[in-house]
Motif scaffolding. Sequence first.
Motif, PDB file in Angstrom:
ATOM      1  N   UNK A 100       0.828  -1.149  -0.029  1.00  0.00           N
ATOM      2  CA  UNK A 100       0.188  -0.021  -0.009  1.00  0.00           C
ATOM      3  C   UNK A 100       0.903   1.392  -0.011  1.00  0.00           C
ATOM      4  N   UNK A 103       2.006   1.829  -3.412  1.00  0.00           N
ATOM      5  CA  UNK A 103       0.860   2.493  -4.175  1.00  0.00           C
ATOM      6  C   UNK A 103       0.957   3.917  -3.986  1.00  0.00           C
ATOM      7  N   UNK A 104       0.941   4.575  -2.666  1.00  0.00           N
ATOM      8  CA  UNK A 104       0.832   5.783  -2.363  1.00  0.00           C
ATOM      9  C   UNK A 104       2.065   6.879  -2.833  1.00  0.00           C
ATOM     10  N   UNK A 107       1.579   6.930  -6.859  1.00  0.00           N
ATOM     11  CA  UNK A 107       0.215   7.906  -7.169  1.00  0.00           C
ATOM     12  C   UNK A 107       0.705   9.361  -6.953  1.00  0.00           C
ATOM     13  N   UNK A 108       1.581   9.454  -5.662  1.00  0.00           N
ATOM     14  CA  UNK A 108       1.998  10.948  -5.530  1.00  0.00           C
ATOM     15  C   UNK A 108       2.981  11.479  -6.565  1.00  0.00           C
ATOM     16  N   UNK A 110       3.095  10.362  -9.506  1.00  0.00           N
ATOM     17  CA  UNK A 110       2.025  10.568 -10.875  1.00  0.00           C
ATOM     18  C   UNK A 110       1.834  12.271 -11.012  1.00  0.00           C
ATOM     19  N   UNK A 111       1.483  12.682  -9.749  1.00  0.00           N
ATOM     20  CA  UNK A 111       1.270  14.056  -9.661  1.00  0.00           C
ATOM     21  C   UNK A 111       2.686  15.011  -9.901  1.00  0.00           C
ATOM     22  N   UNK A 112       3.611  14.467  -8.967  1.00  0.00           N
ATOM     23  CA  UNK A 112       4.699  15.285  -8.958  1.00  0.00           C
ATOM     24  C   UNK A 112       5.512  15.331 -10.220  1.00  0.00           C
ATOM     25  N   UNK A 114       4.527  15.033 -13.406  1.00  0.00           N
ATOM     26  CA  UNK A 114       3.699  15.218 -14.431  1.00  0.00           C
ATOM     27  C   UNK A 114       3.047  16.650 -14.353  1.00  0.00           C
ATOM     28  N   UNK A 115       3.488  17.283 -13.195  1.00  0.00           N
ATOM     29  CA  UNK A 115       2.891  18.614 -12.803  1.00  0.00           C
ATOM     30  C   UNK A 115       3.650  19.943 -13.680  1.00  0.00           C
TER      31      UNK A 115
END
Lengths: 115, 563
Positions: A100, A103-104, A107-108, A110-112, A114-115
């Motif tokens: 888990x 996964x965190x 996913x985090x 995935x933001x940082x 491609x921002x």
Amino acid sequence: MSEQSQTAELTANQTYNAEHTNTNNGEHSVSYGTYFMVWLGLVALTSVTVTVAGIHLGSLTLITALLIAAVKTTLVGYHFMHLKFDNIIIKIFVMVCLGIFLCLWILTFADLSFR
Amino acid sequence: MANGSLAHEVSYLKYEGKHKGIAGWLLTLDHKRIGLMYLMAILLFFFVAMTLGILMRLEMLTPGETIMRPSTYNSVFTLHGVIMVFLFIIPAIPAVFGNFMLPIQIGAKDVAFPRLNLFSWYLYIAGAILAIVSLFTGGGAADTGWTFYVPYSIRSAQNVTMTTLAAFVLGFSSIVTGLNFVVTIHRLRAPGMTWFRMPLFPWALYATSWIQVLATPIIGITLALIILERLFGIGVFDASLGGDPILYQHLFWIYSHPAVYIMIIPAMGVVSEILPTFSRKDIFGYKQIAISSLGIALIGYLVWGHHMFVSGMSDASRVVFSLLTFLVAIPTGVKIFNWVATLYKASIKFSAPLYYVLAFIFIFSIGGLTGLVLGALSTDIHVTDTYFVVGHFHYVMFGGMGIMFFATMHYWFPKVFGKMYSEKIAIIACTVIIIGFNMLYFPFFILGYMGMPRRYYDYLPQFQGWHVLSTVGSWVLVSGIVFMFGNLLYALLKGPKAPMNPWGGTTLEWKVPSPPPLENFEEIPVVTGGPYVHDKPTYIMHPGKEGLNGNGVVKTANQENAI
């Protein structure tokens, strides 16, 4: 119940009790040398973290630091927290937590990333 | 713990052990008494937060100042949120009824760690006291909203530090309870109670406990970082110091979205208890409901980003989070369809708990479907940070967990207190509550769609009609709630004695006296079948007397001699 099966049950119970007592008393056969080596490893990895922080690796800096931290966590959990002696259910619990946590991270990032 | 036969003969309410009077409660290790202590504390905070909610609605009755100043309004909605979320919704069903019913339902005498259980209650009280003290110290009550978003929470002159510290301490209480339940379910199930013979309420608590153990530490660290940021300016979240304010939102919602499932999964567990009891038949899709609890817990972990669609998050992650959000609907839908299928062709007995459950299914479905509006990227942009979100949140939280908390109280009231309440008044109160609830919260969807922003003290005149309807709804809702509690209080004082099994339930709590004895069971029962079988017994309550050993097998001559 036959006498033979009762004897087998008793033996199984005694074996269980013996293992259980061992676990409770912390009488695992781990030498101080092993603990010392693990500790040295942790200190070395901390030095690597500090060194890497001073090198400009771009987006790899954070990932490197997190990977080193993951290795250190594994060492602490496995040796100092006696995960290596625990039964399979505890190991599964830890793997679920790590899964888990992974996964965190993903996913985090995935933001940082491609921002 | 008690010794001798007394502990399984005398009711837990009357038993006097080492400590008597108030000390007998404050130092108790009995899971049932600890559950009741949680109930008293939680109800107190519920009434406080409800009062704050009424005051907010009164303020919104007219545009401009009605009864309070703007800064007071900010503090009131923050307190309403913090108290309701951290002191009522999160702990209510697991801490009260989980504590009370889990050991009985799995055939145990107590939880795995009774002292840790009492410790978690004291942590809860310590957190609550800190929250109360924060109101009157250091510049006054926090005004950030319950989400403590940076940068405002770092800069606010109000007492944000102590309020976040309170939430930090409350988080530890939650972790400790979750840990206790996980170990209890793994280690203390009665002989013969395999995983798929366990009632669905313990299944729900199991899924919830894992979330509590895994997610709560993250909010603890995040809130600690807010405190450090305020005190020392460490620069993790402060953009002016090189920090990332969006990182705060990630960390906050990594906990707080799974926390939504901490709130709702136990409520769903109670639905799965009440429906087979009042349907007089086995629950439809037992395994699917059990696994879907774990499914919701797992997927619920990965959807937090949908709270941040307009915060400046990357497009790639917005798409991923939107997709994952839609996936949660699958295990939730599995539950809803199985519940409805349980009612199909059943011998339904309409009682107060069932009325609440039916209301829950209706209201929660509205809450769930409006959640899809918020989970879709395009529509979310239109309604984000409006009353639509507030409406959705109250439909799933109050309509979901709150209504089910009332259902739970009615379902297990005879077992917990050994008294019966007036069914007629309970059903009338339920009806008033459901009408008031929809009058209060449904206008929020319309207001939000029209563009009324959330957390605003003032509004344009065209919104007033809906605000007036909503405020009147709050009066109806509160009347129903007072009526409901009045009925239960009267039953507690003067109600007739409850029988062992007033509803015809099939799980283990209905096989012990009402109220249960201190150690729950005279002998640990043996389980021989599923939890919701109505046509044959699936528990052996006195295996010793029936000549069976602890595994439900006939004792051998050697075992008899050994005894």
